[in-house]
Design a protein around this motif. Structure first.
Motif, PDB file in Angstrom:
ATOM      1  N   ALA A  46       3.359  -2.266  17.608  1.00 36.74           N
ATOM      2  CA  ALA A  46       2.543  -2.485  16.368  1.00 36.74           C
ATOM      3  C   ALA A  46       2.470  -0.923  15.523  1.00 36.74           C
ATOM      4  CB  ALA A  46       1.111  -3.101  16.741  1.00 36.74           C
ATOM      5  N   GLY A  47       2.228  -0.030  16.321  1.00 39.29           N
ATOM      6  CA  GLY A  47       2.064   1.089  15.608  1.00 39.29           C
ATOM      7  C   GLY A  47       0.590   1.400  15.220  1.00 39.29           C
ATOM      8  N   ASP A  48       0.273   2.121  14.326  1.00 38.13           N
ATOM      9  CA  ASP A  48      -1.042   2.632  13.816  1.00 38.13           C
ATOM     10  C   ASP A  48      -1.300   2.175  12.310  1.00 38.13           C
ATOM     11  OD1 ASP A  48      -1.582   3.869  16.331  1.00 38.13           O
ATOM     12  OD2 ASP A  48      -0.432   5.534  15.641  1.00 38.13           O
ATOM     13  N   ASP A  49      -2.525   2.262  12.129  1.00 40.98           N
ATOM     14  CA  ASP A  49      -3.264   2.434  10.764  1.00 40.98           C
ATOM     15  C   ASP A  49      -3.203   0.649  10.099  1.00 40.98           C
ATOM     16  OD1 ASP A  49      -3.580   5.092  10.542  1.00 40.98           O
ATOM     17  OD2 ASP A  49      -1.789   5.424  10.004  1.00 40.98           O
ATOM     18  N   TRP A  50      -3.224  -0.352  10.862  1.00 47.11           N
ATOM     19  CA  TRP A  50      -3.498  -1.607  10.448  1.00 47.11           C
ATOM     20  C   TRP A  50      -4.737  -1.755   9.891  1.00 47.11           C
ATOM     21  CZ3 TRP A  50       0.408  -5.811  10.804  1.00 47.11           C
ATOM     22  CH2 TRP A  50       1.675  -5.290  11.411  1.00 47.11           C
ATOM     23  N   LYS A  51      -4.518  -2.624   8.957  1.00 46.84           N
ATOM     24  CA  LYS A  51      -6.241  -2.707   8.153  1.00 46.84           C
ATOM     25  C   LYS A  51      -6.860  -4.211   9.183  1.00 46.84           C
ATOM     26  CE  LYS A  51      -4.213  -5.483   4.437  1.00 46.84           C
ATOM     27  NZ  LYS A  51      -4.306  -5.843   2.905  1.00 46.84           N
ATOM     28  N   LYS A  52      -6.014  -4.763   9.916  1.00 46.59           N
ATOM     29  CA  LYS A  52      -6.758  -5.894  10.911  1.00 46.59           C
ATOM     30  C   LYS A  52      -5.804  -5.850  11.981  1.00 46.59           C
ATOM     31  CE  LYS A  52      -8.660  -8.766   7.192  1.00 46.59           C
ATOM     32  NZ  LYS A  52      -8.573 -10.187   6.900  1.00 46.59           N
ATOM     33  N   ASP A  53      -6.103  -6.619  12.915  1.00 36.39           N
ATOM     34  CA  ASP A  53      -5.431  -6.620  14.256  1.00 36.39           C
ATOM     35  C   ASP A  53      -3.989  -7.469  14.013  1.00 36.39           C
ATOM     36  OD1 ASP A  53      -4.467  -7.405  16.725  1.00 36.39           O
ATOM     37  OD2 ASP A  53      -6.242  -8.308  17.589  1.00 36.39           O
ATOM     38  N   PRO A  54      -3.023  -6.330  14.286  1.00 34.40           N
ATOM     39  CA  PRO A  54      -1.644  -6.833  14.072  1.00 34.40           C
ATOM     40  C   PRO A  54      -1.298  -8.152  14.670  1.00 34.40           C
ATOM     41  CG  PRO A  54      -1.513  -4.880  15.479  1.00 34.40           C
ATOM     42  CD  PRO A  54      -2.847  -5.122  14.989  1.00 34.40           C
ATOM     43  N   PHE A  55      -2.006  -8.527  15.865  1.00 28.50           N
ATOM     44  CA  PHE A  55      -1.699  -9.686  16.526  1.00 28.50           C
ATOM     45  C   PHE A  55      -2.757 -10.804  16.460  1.00 28.50           C
ATOM     46  CE2 PHE A  55       0.566  -5.976  18.610  1.00 28.50           C
ATOM     47  CZ  PHE A  55       1.827  -6.671  18.721  1.00 28.50           C
TER      48      PHE A  55
END
Length: 397
Positions: free
Chosen positions: A95-104
């Motif tokens: 997923a990496g970083d800096d997502w605004k919500k949980d990528p999963f």
């Protein structure tokens, strides 16, 4: 079928897929929520979702695992010839970083599905599951076979996925469409550059950082070599469907602390070369550069290792798959996708090497794959399901 019947049929397919929109969204979200980051993979988590779907529709299927939990699933609709394979991969990049919500934990926003794998490649898989459902309900009309595969390990070379299925499991087809190219259904991938990954090791001699003349600095020697390799002249630089060849320095690492002369430095290169060129040519030229640098500095010593090499591949621009994709995309969207060459690699390479006519075509924005806050348009997924249903019926009925 006359024009009026044809138009009525197309409208019925459109209506069917519009009615399936919620299921496409639900399936895509479920697949995204199945955490299949590669590494480690764990594609079995997504395979179980596809398996339940196939069971609910009584679609015959098989599961193949080369390594435990690195699962592939293949469903079959219809029998006979010709056969059309559609393969979507179930693994995703980390997923990496800096997502605004949980990528999963997939979410919907402004007509788009968000989450790791939404565009690469789980949204497409959900779309193709809707196509499979439609074809199963119209199976009596099919003279050929539609094969839907959810495969493993695409993000790390497909050795546990399509490569394994083709080489060890007897999987095959006459034609294949790989929905893993993005470009919003405006492009048909008919040729791909070769991918050559190399690792160069510079060998030096460790010494105290206060007396560097007592050692041989592997990093300085590597820098000199890489500056020369940066000037590499490719033998083939022009192709009507491709951008020019590229060379990328992907990683360089060496040394431990400032006050030690480093004895080892490693660098990895990603080279994308054109049809007509060869890895042998490129490796010969790089070895010549290495020899030249070493001759200027006898203390420098280098090793070259081939990490991987995937040769360029191509199918005819006027093949029947291109014609069908263009025909039905125009009917649904009013646009004509263009045959194009890709710099990236898809599993069309492995298919073409097995004499299967394979092209890449699908929904999604090119910039979304592997990106933070990855997403895909719901409308595109519905349109793609409709186009693929029409292609399959045209080819197999």
């Amino acid at each position: 079928m006359n024009t009026s019947q044809s138009n009525n049929f197309m409208e019925s397919v459109k209506k069917y897929m519009q009615d399936e929109e919620k299921e496409i969204v639900d399936l895509a979200c479920s697949l995204i929520n199945a955490r299949t980051e590669n590494p480690p993979g764990d594609e079995i988590l997504a395979v179980r979702i596809v398996e339940d779907f196939f069971k609910s529709l009584q679609i015959p299927y098989k599961i193949f695992e080369k390594v435990k939990d690195r699962a592939n699933i293949i469903g079959y609709i219809g029998k006979g010839k010709p056969s059309l394979l559609v393969a979507c991969h179930l693994d995703v990049v980390p997923a990496g970083d800096d997502w605004k919500k949980d990528p999963f934990e997939a979410w919907i926003e402004n007509g788009r599905i968000y989450g790791r794998g939404a565009s690469d490649n789980k949204g497409q898989m959900a779309s193709m599951m809707a196509t499979a459902k439609f074809l199963k309900e119209n199976e009596s009309k099919l003279k050929g076979q539609f094969i839907l595969a959810g495969v493993a390990d695409e993000e790390r070379g497909s050795k546990l996925g399509l490569e394994y299925l083709l080489n060890e499991c007897g999987i095959g087809a006459d034609f294949a469409i790989i929905p893993d190219v993005g470009h919003n259904m405006n492009l048909i991938d008919v040729t791909e550059k070769g991918n050559l990954f190399l690792e160069i090791t510079s060998h030096g001699k460790q010494a105290h950082g206060s007396r560097p003349e007592m050692g041989i600095n592997a990093i300085w020697n590597m820098i000199i070599l890489l500056e020369c390799i940066k000037q590499l002249k490719f033998r083939h630089t022009v192709h009507p469907l491709h951008t020019p060849p590229t060379l990328n320095l992907g990683s360089i690492y060496g040394g431990t602390v400032p006050n030690i002369v480093p004895a080892i430095c490693k660098a990895q290169l990603d080279i994308r070369y054109l049809p007509g060129d060869s890895a042998d040519n490129i490796i010969t030229d790089i070895r010549s550069i290495i020899k030249g640098v070493a001759s200027q500095n006898p203390a420098a010593r280098f090793d070259l290792r081939i990490i991987s090499d995937q040769a360029p591949t191509a199918v005819a621009i006027d093949n029947s798959m291109v014609e069908l994709i263009s025909k039905h995309t125009f009917a649904v969207l009013g646009t004509n996708p263009k045959p194009k060459g890709m710099s990236g690699a898809t599993v069309t390479k492995q298919l073409i090497e097995k004499d299967i006519t394979a092209v890449g075509f699908g929904p999604g924005d090119e910039a979304e794959a592997h990106a933070t806050n990855e997403s895909i348009s719901i409308k595109e997924l519905v349109d793609f399901a409709e186009i693929m249903a029409l292609i399959a019926l045209d080819m197999l009925a």
